[in-house]
Design a protein around this motif. Sequence first.
Motif: not given
Length: 87
Positions: A5-8, A24-26, A45-46, A73-77
Amino acid sequence: MADVTQRIREIIAEQALRQPDEIALDAGLGDLGIDSLGLVEAIFAIEETFNIAVPFNANEPGKSDFDFSSVGAIVRAVEGLIAARAA
């Protein structure tokens, strides 16, 4: 996977010209001012950071199974791709 999460958030912040704690995550990428070029750079980068392949075709951005609807959503994916790679 707080590190993911932090890196993304850091990667997205770099593209949005903001600080990671402002992401924010949302938040949607468009809300953060990230255009299609910024999205592609963030994907690269990801992929490099997590040693994964993000299923994304720049020629067909709306036809990916990868959820780009929000930072969360990107974090979860990404977490899913990391878990699949480890399996």
